[in-house]
Enzyme design. Structure first.
Site, PDB file in Angstrom:
ATOM      1  N   GLY A 120      58.733  71.553  76.713  1.00 25.14           N
ATOM      2  CA  GLY A 120      58.115  70.235  76.702  1.00 25.14           C
ATOM      3  C   GLY A 120      57.806  69.837  75.275  1.00 25.14           C
ATOM      4  CB  SER A 121      54.707  69.977  73.213  1.00 21.90           C
ATOM      5  OG  SER A 121      53.954  68.994  73.895  1.00 21.90           O
ATOM      6  CE1 TYR A 222      67.590  69.628  62.224  1.00 24.49           C
ATOM      7  CE2 TYR A 222      69.576  70.735  62.976  1.00 24.49           C
ATOM      8  CZ  TYR A 222      68.794  70.237  61.949  1.00 24.49           C
ATOM      9  OH  TYR A 222      69.232  70.334  60.656  1.00 24.49           O
ATOM     10  CG  ASN A 230      60.868  60.611  64.359  1.00 26.94           C
ATOM     11  OD1 ASN A 230      60.036  61.257  64.999  1.00 26.94           O
ATOM     12  ND2 ASN A 230      61.522  61.119  63.332  1.00 26.94           N
ATOM     13  CD  GLU A 231      65.736  55.142  65.357  1.00 27.43           C
ATOM     14  OE1 GLU A 231      66.367  54.890  66.402  1.00 27.43           O
ATOM     15  OE2 GLU A 231      66.285  55.301  64.249  1.00 27.43           O
ATOM     16  N   GLY A 232      61.970  55.981  69.322  1.00 25.28           N
ATOM     17  CA  GLY A 232      61.534  55.749  70.692  1.00 25.28           C
ATOM     18  C   GLY A 232      60.028  55.649  70.830  1.00 25.28           C
ATOM     19  NE  ARG A 233      57.379  61.058  68.877  1.00 30.09           N
ATOM     20  CZ  ARG A 233      57.613  62.107  68.106  1.00 30.09           C
ATOM     21  NH1 ARG A 233      57.630  61.952  66.796  1.00 30.09           N
ATOM     22  NH2 ARG A 233      57.837  63.301  68.629  1.00 30.09           N
ATOM     23  N   GLY A 330      33.986  47.456  92.587  1.00 33.79           N
ATOM     24  CA  GLY A 330      34.550  48.180  93.727  1.00 33.79           C
ATOM     25  C   GLY A 330      35.942  47.711  94.083  1.00 33.79           C
ATOM     26  CD  GLU A 353      60.264  58.008  74.362  1.00 33.67           C
ATOM     27  OE1 GLU A 353      60.335  57.732  73.145  1.00 33.67           O
ATOM     28  OE2 GLU A 353      60.735  57.291  75.254  1.00 33.67           O
TER      29      GLU A 353
END
Length: 370
Positions: A120-121, A222, A230-233, A330, A353
């Protein structure tokens, strides 16, 4: 003009189906067809390849406006534009671009397959293997949490050609769904939020992929993965800004309609200050996302700004959505009103991401020059 058109489309075409899609956990195929028809699935793809020929910034605007109505719709076009199309345009050969980008602009949904059950990370702890076999590679392994997998016709799959090399063995492959032996889409996850967006596992059992479908260089996957993410973030930042804006709009409307003690609750200073604070935080998140997108389009360094935008926008979206529920009281805790869905949808921003902790780690590394 583009942003206004995206907002109008989202409100008129997506809006009427949001509740049903969320309840059923299914994204309407006819809506995806409309996304293609209106050019929202290939915003940056050059016109010569069937795309809209727009900018990365325009992609972020569309993601924001779609997510303002439905975060599931936002992530459908987010993955398509900021991950799949971007990776192929940057790292693909001319032949690969000609083979796949027209389809991605016309009718083919794309998916980005990096995550695995034990990766994952720690994204580069990949267990999926790619073994050379003549003019093909044979892939074996499982992928998990793959967005758009149910609808996708093309997958960017990451596997390692030699685990002993660590991250330097990772390679990216273009894997068409149709005509690829040994490739299958598995179980669709039943999620807390963005329920209409499909999230599935992929199963690769002696999956044969032509050598011509290697994206980028062998062993440089990689670099494809990290630089694309980086762009997807920035796209996720745009999505979370949209979630915050949508929740806030509902809270503002309801505060002026709901009466207590003989007057709208918006007349009480405590509520006014709450709404003002949420609006300020949302605006700050929006400007951070826009700045990161602007830097990317200007080909300036944006790593720190992208991480900051995703981190902050995710925090803001969850806070705004949560307090939106409180404005509704509520009623906000029931599915009869929109507040609770925005809260459920907001939670994913801190996770996919790159978790919020990973964003903080990235920011710290840049600040400290490490």
């Amino acid at each position: 003009m583009f942003q206004a058109a995206a907002r109008e489309f989202a409100e008129n075409e997506i809006g009427p189906h949001v509740t049903a899609m969320d309840g059923e956990g299914v994204f309407r195929h006819d809506l995806i067809e409309k996304f293609f028809a209106q050019g929202f699935m290939a915003i940056e793809v050059p016109e010569r390849l069937g795309g809209s020929g727009g900018s990365f910034f325009m992609s972020i605007l569309a993601i924001e406006e779609f997510s303002r109505v439905d975060a599931s719709a936002g992530v459908v076009i987010d993955v398509q534009n900021t991950l799949v199309n971007n990776a192929l345009m940057r790292w693909g050969t001319e032949e690969q671009k000609l083979n796949y980008l027209p389809g991605l602009a016309r009718d083919t949904v794309g998916a980005y397959a990096l995550s695995e059950p034990n990766s994952g990370s720690d994204a580069f702890a990949l267990e999926t293997r790619a073994r050379e076999d003549g003019d093909h590679f044979v892939l074996n392994g499982r992928k998990l949490w793959i967005t758009n997998a149910k609808e996708a016709g093309l997958f960017i799959v990451f596997a390692t050609v030699n685990r002993e090399l660590g991250y330097k063995g990772i390679t990216a492959f273009l894997v068409p769904r149709s005509g690829t032996p040994g490739f299958a889409v598995g179980k669709k996850e039943d999620k807390l939020g963005i329920r209409a967006s499909s999230t599935c596992e992929l199963i690769l059992e002696d999956c044969r992929v032509p050598r011509a479908n290697v994206l980028g260089d062998i062993g440089k996957g990689y670099k494809v993965a990290i630089e694309t993410l980086n762009e997807g973030r920035i796209g996720i930042a745009g999505q979370m800004v949209g979630v915050a804006e949508g929740a806030l709009a509902h809270a503002l409307r309801y505060a002026q309609e709901r009466k207590q003690f003989g007057k709208p609750i918006a007349d009480f200073q405590a509520v006014q200050f709450q709404l003002a604070r949420l609006a300020t935080e949302t605006e700050a998140a929006r400007l951070m996302a826009y700045n990161a997108a602007r830097l990317k389009d200007a080909r300036q360094p944006f790593l720190k700004e992208a991480a900051m935008a995703k981190y902050f926008a995710s925090e803001v979206a969850e806070r705004v959505a949560s307090e939106c529920v409180e404005v509704y009281g509520g009623y906000g805790f029931t599915k009869d009103y929109p507040a609770e869905k925005y809260l459920r949808d907001s939670k994913i921003g801190k996770i996919y991401e790159g978790t919020s902790f990973m964003q903080l780690q990235t920011i710290a590394k840049v600040l400290l020059g490490r």
